[in-house]
Design an enzyme around this catalytic site. Structure first.
Site, PDB file in Angstrom:
ATOM      1  N   ASN A 104       0.912  -1.058   0.385  1.00  0.00           N
ATOM      2  CA  ASN A 104       0.135  -0.084  -0.142  1.00  0.00           C
ATOM      3  C   ASN A 104       0.904   1.022  -0.361  1.00  0.00           C
ATOM      4  OD1 ASN A 104      -2.640   1.144   2.335  1.00  0.00           O
ATOM      5  ND2 ASN A 104      -2.033   1.474   0.111  1.00  0.00           N
TER       6      ASN A 104
ATOM      7  N   GLN B 276      -2.640   6.699  -1.737  1.00  0.00           N
ATOM      8  CA  GLN B 276      -2.460   7.149  -1.063  1.00  0.00           C
ATOM      9  C   GLN B 276      -1.658   9.383  -0.701  1.00  0.00           C
ATOM     10  OE1 GLN B 276      -3.185   4.447   0.450  1.00  0.00           O
ATOM     11  NE2 GLN B 276      -5.586   5.376  -0.049  1.00  0.00           N
TER      12      GLN B 276
ATOM     13  N   CYS C 253      -5.034   6.308   8.226  1.00  0.00           N
ATOM     14  CA  CYS C 253      -4.495   4.891   7.438  1.00  0.00           C
ATOM     15  C   CYS C 253      -4.406   4.572   7.772  1.00  0.00           C
ATOM     16  CB  CYS C 253      -4.611   5.608   5.763  1.00  0.00           C
ATOM     17  SG  CYS C 253      -3.590   4.849   4.924  1.00  0.00           S
ATOM     18  N   GLY C 254      -3.760   3.469   9.051  1.00  0.00           N
ATOM     19  CA  GLY C 254      -3.070   2.367   9.280  1.00  0.00           C
ATOM     20  C   GLY C 254      -1.915   2.340   8.770  1.00  0.00           C
TER      21      GLY C 254
ATOM     22  N   HIS D 197     -15.826   1.342   8.036  1.00  0.00           N
ATOM     23  CA  HIS D 197     -15.754   0.098   7.680  1.00  0.00           C
ATOM     24  C   HIS D 197     -16.700  -0.217   7.810  1.00  0.00           C
ATOM     25  CE1 HIS D 197     -10.643  -0.109   7.011  1.00  0.00           C
ATOM     26  NE2 HIS D 197     -11.513   1.103   7.910  1.00  0.00           N
TER      27      HIS D 197
ATOM     28  N   GLU E 189     -11.317   0.263  -0.834  1.00  0.00           N
ATOM     29  CA  GLU E 189     -10.569   1.167   0.064  1.00  0.00           C
ATOM     30  C   GLU E 189     -11.233   2.129  -0.280  1.00  0.00           C
ATOM     31  OE1 GLU E 189      -6.694   2.374   1.334  1.00  0.00           O
ATOM     32  OE2 GLU E 189      -5.601   0.320   1.675  1.00  0.00           O
TER      33      GLU E 189
ATOM     34  N   CYS F  13      -4.299  -2.893   3.805  1.00  0.00           N
ATOM     35  CA  CYS F  13      -5.004  -1.553   4.618  1.00  0.00           C
ATOM     36  C   CYS F  13      -5.723  -1.845   5.882  1.00  0.00           C
ATOM     37  CB  CYS F  13      -6.599  -1.719   4.404  1.00  0.00           C
ATOM     38  SG  CYS F  13      -7.695  -0.080   4.746  1.00  0.00           S
ATOM     39  N   GLY F  14      -4.047  -0.561   6.635  1.00  0.00           N
ATOM     40  CA  GLY F  14      -4.045  -0.872   7.724  1.00  0.00           C
ATOM     41  C   GLY F  14      -5.516  -1.279   8.765  1.00  0.00           C
TER      42      GLY F  14
ATOM     43  N   GLY G  12      -8.384  -1.385   7.464  1.00  0.00           N
ATOM     44  CA  GLY G  12      -9.132  -1.927   7.411  1.00  0.00           C
ATOM     45  C   GLY G  12      -8.427  -3.658   7.962  1.00  0.00           C
TER      46      GLY G  12
END
Length: 273
Positions: free
Chosen positions: A13, A47, A74-75, A155, A204, A213-214, A216
């Protein structure tokens, strides 16, 4: 105006990181974010991350998806920023303050406490977010009875027998833009892969299918713990690799995983404005 950037990724990502903590940059518009994120004519990313001074924390992190929209959390980017910053820090985001702790090859991030109330997701109307009485048809069957969690961003999570069998690229956009989700939603499809181990695919919001996706992974692990499918800590396997999520009822979420700096460069701001 020549602007330096750092290209980074967490499990594939990927991010463009702009550091405006020392000197301000012009305002980032949706058009600039889209142009920089373009993989053919720009630098390319899922991103765009902007670091700025903060009045309350060590610094502020702003996040722009590849469609140009600004989002709350955003993780994976948080781990990348922890690696770039190189020291523990408390960071302001639009989704709330988070705590970064760099580690060898990556970082641990305290993502804060999850929220479950329907109006905290938010949903368009009241319902039980632990067993939502809604569904979306698939070619063979349906995605039904999801859970919803806000971990700084919204989410919805579906537990299925085989996450690989769901064409999330086809159904993800429909769920993301469903009127049930007034701020749109990130769509997660997960299945059990072993004891305290989940397999996950994520659509996402504003970015589409990504390798990881962190947030997520955090939301899905929390939902699986609440549904008594797993106990913490939980390994979440995404197409890009594994994250470890630790959460206990009433506490905050800790996400641990890798982050990588890919390369550095500069670009001419006016070429993208």
């Amino acid at each position: 105006m020549r602007v330096p950037f750092v290209k980074m990724h967490g499990l594939g990502n990927d991010f463009i990181v702009l550091d405006a903590r020392g000197a301000p940059l012009p305002e980032i518009t949706p058009a600039i974010a889209r142009a920089l994120a373009d993989r053919r004519e720009g630098i390319g990313c899922d991103q765009l991350i902007l670091l700025e001074p903060s009045a309350s924390e060590a610094f502020r992190m702003r996040i722009f998806n590849s469609d140009g929209g600004e989002v709350e959390a955003c993780g994976n980017a948080s781990r990348a920023v922890a690696l770039l910053h190189g020291a523990p820090a408390r960071v302001e985001t639009a989704g709330g303050s988070i705590t970064l702790e760099p580690a060898e090859g990556g970082a641990s991030v305290d993502m804060g406490a999850p929220r479950f109330d329907w109006d905290a997701i938010p949903l368009a109307y009241a319902m039980d977010t632990a067993a939502m009485p809604v569904g979306w048809p698939l070619e063979n069957g349906a995605l039904e009875s999801p859970m919803a969690v806000n971990v700084g961003n919204p989410h919805v999570i579906f537990f299925v027998e085989d996450a690989d069998a769901v064409d999330l690229g086809a159904i993800g956009p429909e769920i993301e833009h469903d009127p049930l989700f007034p701020q749109r939603v990130n769509v997660n499809v997960a299945s059990l892969a072993g004891d305290n181990h989940l397999k996950l695919h994520v659509w996402e919001r504003g970015a589409g299918l990504t390798r990881a996706c962190g947030t997520g992974a955090c939301a899905t692990a929390v939902a699986a713990i609440r549904r008594r499918l797993v106990t913490a800590p939980v390994t979440v396997t995404l197409p890009g690799g594994d994250l470890v999520i630790d959460w206990h009822e009433g506490g905050t979420i800790t996400m641990t995983g890798p982050a990588t700096e890919a390369f550095r460069g500069t670009f001419e701001w006016d070429e993208y404005a």
